[in-house]
Design a protein around this motif. Structure first.
Motif, mmCIF file in Angstrom:
data_model
loop_
_atom_site.group_PDB
_atom_site.id
_atom_site.type_symbol
_atom_site.label_atom_id
_atom_site.label_comp_id
_atom_site.label_asym_id
_atom_site.label_seq_id
_atom_site.Cartn_x
_atom_site.Cartn_y
_atom_site.Cartn_z
ATOM 1 N N ARG A 125 -7.897 -106.711 -10.710
ATOM 2 C CA ARG A 125 -8.948 -106.649 -9.701
ATOM 3 C C ARG A 125 -8.307 -106.681 -8.314
ATOM 4 N NH1 ARG A 125 -11.135 -111.441 -7.516
ATOM 5 N NH2 ARG A 125 -9.982 -113.327 -8.071
ATOM 6 N N GLY A 126 -9.085 -106.288 -7.339
ATOM 7 C CA GLY A 126 -8.530 -106.174 -5.991
ATOM 8 C C GLY A 126 -8.556 -107.451 -5.184
ATOM 9 N N GLY A 127 -9.292 -108.458 -5.624
ATOM 10 C CA GLY A 127 -9.515 -109.633 -4.782
ATOM 11 C C GLY A 127 -8.619 -110.812 -5.042
ATOM 12 N N SER A 128 -7.337 -110.609 -5.247
ATOM 13 C CA SER A 128 -6.429 -111.724 -5.469
ATOM 14 C C SER A 128 -6.367 -112.624 -4.237
ATOM 15 C CB SER A 128 -5.028 -111.203 -5.802
ATOM 16 O OG SER A 128 -4.100 -112.255 -5.831
ATOM 17 N N LYS A 129 -6.451 -113.947 -4.451
ATOM 18 C CA LYS A 129 -6.448 -114.891 -3.334
ATOM 19 C C LYS A 129 -5.051 -115.484 -3.094
ATOM 20 C CE LYS A 129 -10.816 -114.655 -2.280
ATOM 21 N NZ LYS A 129 -11.774 -115.718 -2.635
ATOM 22 N N GLY A 130 -4.365 -115.912 -4.161
ATOM 23 C CA GLY A 130 -3.061 -116.563 -3.997
ATOM 24 C C GLY A 130 -2.037 -115.647 -3.346
ATOM 25 N N VAL A 131 -1.961 -114.408 -3.832
ATOM 26 C CA VAL A 131 -1.074 -113.388 -3.261
ATOM 27 C C VAL A 131 -1.929 -112.145 -3.026
ATOM 28 C CG1 VAL A 131 1.050 -112.065 -3.520
ATOM 29 C CG2 VAL A 131 0.856 -114.318 -4.612
ATOM 30 N N ARG A 146 1.410 -104.691 -4.820
ATOM 31 C CA ARG A 146 2.500 -105.028 -3.905
ATOM 32 C C ARG A 146 3.838 -104.677 -4.552
ATOM 33 N NH1 ARG A 146 3.219 -111.031 -1.277
ATOM 34 N NH2 ARG A 146 5.429 -110.886 -0.710
ATOM 35 N N GLU A 147 4.766 -104.169 -3.759
ATOM 36 C CA GLU A 147 6.043 -103.723 -4.317
ATOM 37 C C GLU A 147 6.911 -104.897 -4.731
ATOM 38 O OE1 GLU A 147 9.858 -101.497 -2.533
ATOM 39 O OE2 GLU A 147 8.074 -100.226 -2.647
ATOM 40 N N ILE A 148 7.477 -104.791 -5.928
ATOM 41 C CA ILE A 148 8.418 -105.776 -6.433
ATOM 42 C C ILE A 148 9.526 -105.015 -7.152
ATOM 43 C CG2 ILE A 148 7.082 -106.128 -8.577
ATOM 44 C CD1 ILE A 148 8.038 -109.061 -8.512
ATOM 45 N N ALA A 149 10.759 -105.285 -6.773
ATOM 46 C CA ALA A 149 11.921 -104.596 -7.344
ATOM 47 C C ALA A 149 11.756 -103.074 -7.299
ATOM 48 C CB ALA A 149 12.180 -105.072 -8.762
ATOM 49 N N GLY A 150 11.163 -102.594 -6.227
ATOM 50 C CA GLY A 150 11.099 -101.156 -6.005
ATOM 51 C C GLY A 150 9.872 -100.435 -6.521
ATOM 52 N N LYS A 151 8.934 -101.163 -7.143
ATOM 53 C CA LYS A 151 7.724 -100.530 -7.675
ATOM 54 C C LYS A 151 6.529 -101.449 -7.444
ATOM 55 C CE LYS A 151 10.152 -98.464 -11.641
ATOM 56 N NZ LYS A 151 10.211 -98.452 -13.126
ATOM 57 N N THR A 206 1.707 -117.268 -7.051
ATOM 58 C CA THR A 206 1.899 -117.687 -5.665
ATOM 59 C C THR A 206 2.941 -116.790 -4.989
ATOM 60 O OG1 THR A 206 3.700 -119.219 -6.179
ATOM 61 C CG2 THR A 206 1.439 -120.084 -6.330
ATOM 62 N N GLU A 207 3.063 -116.935 -3.675
ATOM 63 C CA GLU A 207 4.101 -116.207 -2.943
ATOM 64 C C GLU A 207 5.487 -116.587 -3.448
ATOM 65 O OE1 GLU A 207 4.280 -113.875 -0.718
ATOM 66 O OE2 GLU A 207 2.179 -113.573 -0.218
ATOM 67 N N GLU A 208 5.674 -117.871 -3.768
ATOM 68 C CA GLU A 208 6.969 -118.313 -4.269
ATOM 69 C C GLU A 208 7.297 -117.643 -5.603
ATOM 70 O OE1 GLU A 208 4.599 -120.241 -3.116
ATOM 71 O OE2 GLU A 208 5.510 -121.194 -1.353
ATOM 72 N N ASP A 209 6.291 -117.517 -6.485
ATOM 73 C CA ASP A 209 6.492 -116.826 -7.763
ATOM 74 C C ASP A 209 6.906 -115.374 -7.524
ATOM 75 O OD1 ASP A 209 5.608 -119.112 -9.126
ATOM 76 O OD2 ASP A 209 3.542 -118.392 -9.220
ATOM 77 N N PHE A 210 6.230 -114.742 -6.572
ATOM 78 C CA PHE A 210 6.498 -113.329 -6.291
ATOM 79 C C PHE A 210 7.932 -113.141 -5.798
ATOM 80 C CE2 PHE A 210 6.100 -109.094 -4.743
ATOM 81 C CZ PHE A 210 4.992 -108.546 -5.366
ATOM 82 N N LEU A 211 8.344 -113.967 -4.868
ATOM 83 C CA LEU A 211 9.688 -113.857 -4.307
ATOM 84 C C LEU A 211 10.749 -114.159 -5.360
ATOM 85 C CD1 LEU A 211 9.080 -115.568 -0.846
ATOM 86 C CD2 LEU A 211 9.434 -113.135 -1.284
#
Length: 231
Positions: free
Chosen positions: A14-20, A26-31, A214-219
């Motif tokens: 879904r489009g409404g993610s709140k945490g991130v 969003r791009e992660i490792a180039g995709k 979370t942002e920390e998970d993403f990074l």
């Protein structure tokens, strides 16, 4: 397909993610994050069809570009913060009947691989179980967890005669990692859940069990995936 039974994979986004915000694209490792799940699902030797469930036009466009089937648009009332994953699954199954098994693959688990997906399906069939979900050993054992009573007094979450001083002495426990949920469709329709006493577990290593919330998970996942040379 396996044993003449067909398998539908659903990727919810879904489009409404709140945490991130906008994390699914969003791009992660180039995709885009969702691309990793689409590509690994399409490699499965068992999955017959990989579909997206989303209400968001941008997510739909990106998922389609990576080869995901988008046979319907999820209604907006099933894309709210309080919408359960089961409501989304049953909507997809109503839109796409006649599948024997359904597998839910959340895009927030980009480190899972095709061996995990097919291994979970194999594990379910080997045990003649109606459902199988992926789990991993948690970093912190619940045997070392406490709730706080009045005046911050500690009460063990799991009552024990004595508290082990070494992790090796603790009973092994497992936690859902959110990467894979698979079940027989008719069983799921009756139980309304992937999890009950008949559900079996497929154990995944911590290294492939990260769930981005979370942002920390993403990074962290971005760093790990670059380090691993994920392409």
């Amino acid at each position: 397909m396996i044993n003449n039974k067909n398998i539908l994979a659903i990727i919810p986004a879904r489009g409404g993610s709140k945490g991130v915000p906008r994390k699914n694209i969003r791009e992660i490792a180039g995709k885009p994050l969702i691309a990793w799940t689409i590509e690994v699902a399409k490699k499965s030797k068992y999955i017959d069809r990989v579909v997206l469930s989303s209400e968001d036009s941008e997510i739909i466009e990106i998922a389609s570009a990576y080869g995901c089937d988008v046979p319907f648009v999820r209604p907006s009332h099933l894309a709210q913060d309080d919408t359960s994953s089961m409501d989304m699954v049953f909507h997809a199954l109503n839109e796409l009947p006649d599948y024997d098994y359904v597998i839910l693959l959340q895009p927030t688990s980009p480190l899972r691989n095709v061996e995990d997906i097919d291994g979970c399906i194999d594990a379910m069939l080997a045990l003649d179980a109606p459902s199988c979900v992926s789990v991993t050993e948690p970093e912190k054992s619940p045997y070392w967890m406490y709730s706080l009573q009045g005046n911050c007094r500690m009460k063990p979450l799991i009552p024990q005669e004595s508290t082990a001083s070494r992790r090796q002495d603790l009973k092994k426990v497992y936690a859902l990692n959110g990467a894979i949920y698979v079940a027989k469709v008719d069983w799921l329709v009756n139980t309304k859940t992937f999890l009950n006493d008949e559900t079996t577990a497929f154990i995944m290593p911590k290294s492939r069990s990260y769930d981005i919330d979370t942002e920390e998970d993403f990074l962290l996942c971005d760093l790990l995936m670059h380090k691993m040379g994920r392409k």
